[in-house]
Design a protein around this motif. Structure first.
Motif, PDB file in Angstrom:
ATOM      1  N   LYS A  14      12.515  17.010  -6.472  1.00 49.19           N
ATOM      2  CA  LYS A  14      11.962  15.663  -6.653  1.00 49.19           C
ATOM      3  C   LYS A  14      12.762  14.637  -5.855  1.00 49.19           C
ATOM      4  O   LYS A  14      12.194  13.750  -5.207  1.00 49.19           O
ATOM      5  CB  LYS A  14      11.966  15.315  -8.150  1.00 49.19           C
ATOM      6  N   GLU A  15      14.063  14.751  -5.879  1.00 49.82           N
ATOM      7  CA  GLU A  15      14.930  13.848  -5.110  1.00 49.82           C
ATOM      8  C   GLU A  15      14.671  14.006  -3.616  1.00 49.82           C
ATOM      9  O   GLU A  15      14.582  13.008  -2.878  1.00 49.82           O
ATOM     10  CB  GLU A  15      16.398  14.144  -5.440  1.00 49.82           C
ATOM     11  N   ALA A  16      14.536  15.242  -3.171  1.00 48.07           N
ATOM     12  CA  ALA A  16      14.301  15.494  -1.740  1.00 48.07           C
ATOM     13  C   ALA A  16      12.978  14.902  -1.282  1.00 48.07           C
ATOM     14  O   ALA A  16      12.858  14.419  -0.144  1.00 48.07           O
ATOM     15  CB  ALA A  16      14.333  17.002  -1.468  1.00 48.07           C
ATOM     16  N   ALA A  17      11.974  14.926  -2.160  1.00 42.91           N
ATOM     17  CA  ALA A  17      10.648  14.404  -1.794  1.00 42.91           C
ATOM     18  C   ALA A  17      10.702  12.924  -1.420  1.00 42.91           C
ATOM     19  O   ALA A  17       9.850  12.432  -0.674  1.00 42.91           O
ATOM     20  CB  ALA A  17       9.653  14.645  -2.930  1.00 42.91           C
ATOM     21  N   LYS A  18      11.712  12.224  -1.906  1.00 35.07           N
ATOM     22  CA  LYS A  18      11.856  10.799  -1.571  1.00 35.07           C
ATOM     23  C   LYS A  18      12.067  10.593  -0.073  1.00 35.07           C
ATOM     24  O   LYS A  18      11.818   9.517   0.446  1.00 35.07           O
ATOM     25  CB  LYS A  18      13.053  10.191  -2.322  1.00 35.07           C
ATOM     26  N   PRO A  28       4.008  13.685   0.350  1.00 33.59           N
ATOM     27  CA  PRO A  28       5.416  14.063   0.290  1.00 33.59           C
ATOM     28  C   PRO A  28       5.662  15.262  -0.624  1.00 33.59           C
ATOM     29  O   PRO A  28       5.124  15.332  -1.737  1.00 33.59           O
ATOM     30  CB  PRO A  28       6.093  12.810  -0.274  1.00 33.59           C
ATOM     31  N   VAL A  29       6.451  16.180  -0.131  1.00 36.40           N
ATOM     32  CA  VAL A  29       6.806  17.374  -0.900  1.00 36.40           C
ATOM     33  C   VAL A  29       8.314  17.549  -0.815  1.00 36.40           C
ATOM     34  O   VAL A  29       8.924  17.301   0.230  1.00 36.40           O
ATOM     35  CB  VAL A  29       6.096  18.629  -0.337  1.00 36.40           C
ATOM     36  N   GLY A  30       8.907  17.970  -1.912  1.00 32.19           N
ATOM     37  CA  GLY A  30      10.314  18.340  -1.925  1.00 32.19           C
ATOM     38  C   GLY A  30      10.446  19.772  -2.390  1.00 32.19           C
ATOM     39  O   GLY A  30       9.591  20.278  -3.131  1.00 32.19           O
ATOM     40  N   ALA A  31      11.496  20.423  -1.952  1.00 29.66           N
ATOM     41  CA  ALA A  31      11.756  21.796  -2.390  1.00 29.66           C
ATOM     42  C   ALA A  31      13.251  21.965  -2.598  1.00 29.66           C
ATOM     43  O   ALA A  31      14.063  21.231  -2.018  1.00 29.66           O
ATOM     44  CB  ALA A  31      11.257  22.812  -1.366  1.00 29.66           C
ATOM     45  N   ALA A  32      13.590  22.925  -3.435  1.00 23.41           N
ATOM     46  CA  ALA A  32      15.003  23.257  -3.652  1.00 23.41           C
ATOM     47  C   ALA A  32      15.109  24.755  -3.891  1.00 23.41           C
ATOM     48  O   ALA A  32      14.244  25.347  -4.542  1.00 23.41           O
ATOM     49  CB  ALA A  32      15.564  22.489  -4.840  1.00 23.41           C
ATOM     50  N   VAL A  33      16.156  25.337  -3.333  1.00 22.93           N
ATOM     51  CA  VAL A  33      16.397  26.762  -3.536  1.00 22.93           C
ATOM     52  C   VAL A  33      17.748  26.954  -4.199  1.00 22.93           C
ATOM     53  O   VAL A  33      18.678  26.167  -4.020  1.00 22.93           O
ATOM     54  CB  VAL A  33      16.356  27.558  -2.208  1.00 22.93           C
ATOM     55  N   LEU A  34      17.819  28.031  -4.982  1.00 19.24           N
ATOM     56  CA  LEU A  34      19.068  28.453  -5.621  1.00 19.24           C
ATOM     57  C   LEU A  34      19.547  29.698  -4.893  1.00 19.24           C
ATOM     58  O   LEU A  34      18.757  30.624  -4.654  1.00 19.24           O
ATOM     59  CB  LEU A  34      18.809  28.774  -7.094  1.00 19.24           C
ATOM     60  N   THR A  35      20.826  29.717  -4.530  1.00 22.94           N
ATOM     61  CA  THR A  35      21.371  30.895  -3.852  1.00 22.94           C
ATOM     62  C   THR A  35      22.076  31.801  -4.857  1.00 22.94           C
ATOM     63  O   THR A  35      22.328  31.397  -5.993  1.00 22.94           O
ATOM     64  CB  THR A  35      22.353  30.473  -2.742  1.00 22.94           C
ATOM     65  N   ASP A  36      22.385  33.008  -4.432  1.00 20.09           N
ATOM     66  CA  ASP A  36      22.975  33.982  -5.357  1.00 20.09           C
ATOM     67  C   ASP A  36      24.353  33.578  -5.850  1.00 20.09           C
ATOM     68  O   ASP A  36      24.826  34.115  -6.844  1.00 20.09           O
ATOM     69  CB  ASP A  36      23.000  35.380  -4.728  1.00 20.09           C
ATOM     70  N   PHE A  41      20.181  24.087  -2.467  1.00 25.59           N
ATOM     71  CA  PHE A  41      19.887  23.396  -1.210  1.00 25.59           C
ATOM     72  C   PHE A  41      18.481  22.829  -1.328  1.00 25.59           C
ATOM     73  O   PHE A  41      17.571  23.503  -1.809  1.00 25.59           O
ATOM     74  CB  PHE A  41      19.949  24.370  -0.019  1.00 25.59           C
ATOM     75  N   SER A  42      18.306  21.600  -0.860  1.00 22.98           N
ATOM     76  CA  SER A  42      16.984  20.979  -0.963  1.00 22.98           C
ATOM     77  C   SER A  42      16.463  20.634   0.420  1.00 22.98           C
ATOM     78  O   SER A  42      17.214  20.588   1.398  1.00 22.98           O
ATOM     79  CB  SER A  42      17.051  19.725  -1.833  1.00 22.98           C
ATOM     80  N   GLY A  43      15.162  20.390   0.471  1.00 22.99           N
ATOM     81  CA  GLY A  43      14.538  20.000   1.727  1.00 22.99           C
ATOM     82  C   GLY A  43      13.251  19.258   1.454  1.00 22.99           C
ATOM     83  O   GLY A  43      12.751  19.254   0.326  1.00 22.99           O
ATOM     84  N   THR A  44      12.731  18.629   2.486  1.00 24.41           N
ATOM     85  CA  THR A  44      11.482  17.898   2.364  1.00 24.41           C
ATOM     86  C   THR A  44      10.601  18.213   3.562  1.00 24.41           C
ATOM     87  O   THR A  44      11.087  18.738   4.568  1.00 24.41           O
ATOM     88  CB  THR A  44      11.755  16.390   2.261  1.00 24.41           C
ATOM     89  N   ASN A  45       9.320  17.921   3.440  1.00 26.09           N
ATOM     90  CA  ASN A  45       8.454  18.188   4.584  1.00 26.09           C
ATOM     91  C   ASN A  45       8.679  17.138   5.672  1.00 26.09           C
ATOM     92  O   ASN A  45       8.885  15.958   5.399  1.00 26.09           O
ATOM     93  CB  ASN A  45       6.973  18.297   4.181  1.00 26.09           C
ATOM     94  N   ILE A  46       8.642  17.623   6.914  1.00 26.49           N
ATOM     95  CA  ILE A  46       8.908  16.778   8.080  1.00 26.49           C
ATOM     96  C   ILE A  46       7.765  16.984   9.066  1.00 26.49           C
ATOM     97  O   ILE A  46       7.643  18.054   9.663  1.00 26.49           O
ATOM     98  CB  ILE A  46      10.261  17.145   8.725  1.00 26.49           C
TER      99      ILE A  46
END
Ligand SMILES: [Zn+2]
Length: 130
Positions: A14-18, A28-36, A41-46
């Motif tokens: 949600k923060e990344a979507a900003k 606007p879309v935000g994404a976040a991944v969890l690593t092992d 790590f988060s990202g947004t569409n560009i």
């Protein structure tokens, strides 16, 4: 999966979507991944004027993790304020590269759906057959 981790992933998405750069779609879309090892790590569409240069939020988040040495992704959340933003086919293929069968959380301010990668990407093409 731990609900606190799910909430943290959704919040990071949600923060990344900003910061979405979406002058063409206004979606606007935000994404976040969890690593092992427990990092998020988060990202947004560009977007890009040559539409083929556009990159989805999910891939930005995954590539940020991989570019810092984290190639084992254990969960992913994707968020749009109003609509459940299901990952596109290219993103599902990229997810397959870095996870066997992680949870995928698709979230908006009104709804949250939980899936497995194998459910969203059955019979996936994987590099181990090459
Ligand atoms: Zn995508």
């Amino acid at each position: 999966m731990d609900e606190n981790i799910i909430d943290s992933l959704i919040e990071a998405a949600k923060e990344a979507a900003k910061y979405a750069y979406v002058p063409y779609s206004s979606f606007p879309v935000g994404a976040a991944v969890l690593t092992d090892d427990g990092k998020i790590f988060s990202g947004t569409n560009i977007e890009n004027a040559s539409f083929g240069g556009t990159v989805c939020a999910e891939r930005v988040a995954i590539f940020k993790a991989v570019s810092e040495g984290h190639t084992a992704i254990t969960a992913l959340a994707v968020y749009n304020e109003n609509t459940l933003p299901y990952p596109c086919g290219i993103c599902r293929q990229v997810m397959t590269e870095f996870s066997d069968d992680m949870p995928i959380i698709v979230a908006s301010d009104y709804s949250v759906k939980k899936h497995r990668l194998s459910e969203l990407m059955p019979c996936a093409f994987k590099g181990d057959i090459l």
